[in-house]
Design a protein around this motif. Structure first.
Motif, short mmCIF file in Angstrom:
data_model
loop_
_atom_site.label_atom_id
_atom_site.label_comp_id
_atom_site.label_asym_id
_atom_site.label_seq_id
_atom_site.Cartn_x
_atom_site.Cartn_y
_atom_site.Cartn_z
N ARG A 72 -5.04 -2.76 9.27
CA ARG A 72 -3.70 -3.33 9.46
C ARG A 72 -2.98 -2.55 10.55
O ARG A 72 -3.39 -1.45 10.93
N SER A 128 -5.73 2.02 -6.29
CA SER A 128 -6.94 1.21 -6.16
C SER A 128 -7.06 0.79 -4.71
O SER A 128 -6.14 0.15 -4.18
N ASP A 167 -6.62 -11.33 0.68
CA ASP A 167 -6.51 -10.34 1.75
C ASP A 167 -7.39 -10.73 2.94
O ASP A 167 -8.50 -11.22 2.76
N PHE A 212 -8.55 -1.67 -2.30
CA PHE A 212 -9.11 -3.02 -2.49
C PHE A 212 -10.22 -3.32 -1.49
O PHE A 212 -9.98 -3.92 -0.45
N LEU A 231 0.80 -1.22 0.00
CA LEU A 231 0.00 0.00 0.00
C LEU A 231 0.84 1.29 0.00
O LEU A 231 0.61 2.17 -0.84
N ARG A 239 -9.01 -7.63 -2.89
CA ARG A 239 -7.89 -8.38 -3.48
C ARG A 239 -7.93 -9.81 -2.94
O ARG A 239 -8.07 -10.02 -1.73
#
Ligand code: UD1
Length: 341
Positions: free
Chosen positions: A234, A219, A301, A221, A203, A298
């Protein structure tokens, strides 16, 4: 008096360069081995510039047992920090053998040579990826590991097990696995940082390249996760803070401070941050725009993962110090430095 000498494999890479700098700052001797398969020798020059030391660098693949054996013959190491590995999740699905060779094969080689030469201490670069999507958050070191969803993730689990089993079998060997959450940012000098080849998977490099105009837009996700703003959570840990955790871990081993001969520590901040929160913070602290669009999730993930860092705080006496704001400033300064902006 010079502190002991540490072999740092993969130390031309992102986390390795920062760790080499912190080790040298703490008085350790450092020998860098890297095959430059996903890095550049200029990164080693960055380490030399920051530290003012002519750091030893040997270009070698840890799968090249002969070259690696020479390194062990020519140096007396007190420990090894093993970063050398491939780390692209998608590529690992396409080329599993590359991952098992680079990540598992090379680790076995290094441990074999440590055994042969009586080198006692190994710090292994593990990852929060071993937790998959934990049932309970934050993740502690006792949180069960989930079956890996990629060969990359599997190599981290397998290498942890190889280290645990080797420590159990060989009385002279100690091991620490550090489970990194999401390392971001760069050295405050902007002389070292992350140098992804091609289109970034992660990222923050994607954000900095978008802000620099190299990528049109980010993008995001997925915004349909079960989180406050719908984007995934995260635990983003500053790379210099992370580097310092290695110095403390290796010191604990050398100074005889381990409670068990094999130990595992989470290295994170303990704070969950969403993708949009990170983008917004980056824009605010750096005064730049990051155009983005929301796209689908994604594959592979997880929704949310962050660390319980109590064990590292109490046992290692380590904790994350940098704020997200400070870290995102260093990430942008690094991008500007390499692009000449
Ligand atoms: C990934 C790997 C992890 C590895 C780490 C370091 C997975 C499942 N995990 O962590 O095993 O240790 O990289 O290489 O692949 N995001 C976007 N747009 C982007 C890029 C990322 O929205 O262009 C989102 C992701 O969906 C995720 C967050 O940002 O929610 C962080 O992504 P990333 O930096 O790739 O790290 P992880 O996927 O957590």
């Amino acid at each position: 008096m010079e502190r002991p000498k540490i072999l740092v494999t993969g130390a031309a890479g992102y986390i390795g360069t920062h760790t080499a700098v912190e080790l040298i700052g703490a008085g350790y001797g450092v020998v860098i081995v890297d095959d430059l398969s996903n890095s550049d020798e200029s990164a080693v020059d960055g380490v030399r510039q920051i530290t003012g030391r002519d750091v030893a660098f040997i270009r070698a693949d840890c799968n090249d047992m002969e070259a690696l054996a020479r390194v062990f013959e020519q140096n007396e190491f007190s420990g090894v920090i093993h970063f050398a590995a491939s780390k692209a999740v998608g590529e690992s699905v396409e080329e599993p053998l590359k991952y098992y060779r680079n990540n598992v094969g090379s680790f076995v080689n290094v441990l074999e040579l440590m055994k042969r030469h009586g080198v006692p201490n190994m710090v292994f670069s593990s990852s929060a990826t071993v937790y998959g999507q934990p049932d309970v958050l934050p993740a502690t070191e006792a949180t069960p590991r989930k079956p890996a969803t990629s060969p990359y993730g599997n190599t981290k689990q397998v290498c942890e097990d190889i280290l645990r089993d080797s420590v159990a079998a060989y009385p002279g060997l100690n091991g620490i696995s550090l489970r990194y959450f999401n390392p971001i940012g760069a050295h405050p000098s902007a002389l070292i940082g992350e140098l992804p080849k091609g289109v970034p998977n992660n990222l923050v490099p994607f954000i900095t390249q978008t802000a620099a105009g190299i990528r049109e837009e980010l993008s995001v996700f997925g915004d349909d996760y079960n989180t406050e703003d719908g984007t995934a959570l995260r635990d983003y840990i500053d790379v210099v803070d992370l580097a310092k955790a290695h110095v403390v871990a290796v010191g604990r081993m050398i100074d005889g401070g381990m409670k068990e001969r094999y130990e595992v520590f989470n290295i994170g901040t303990g704070k969950p941050v969403s993708v949009l929160e990170l983008v917004n913070t980056f824009e605010r602290v750096n005064g730049v725009k990051v155009p983005y669009k929301i796209v689908g999730r994604r594959a592979g993930d997880v929704e949310s993962v962050w660390a319980d860092t109590t064990l590292a705080n109490t046992e290692l006496g380590w904790q994350a110090e940098k704020t997200l704001e400070e870290t995102l400033r260093t990430a942008w300064n690094w991008e500007k430095h390499i692009r000449g902006l």
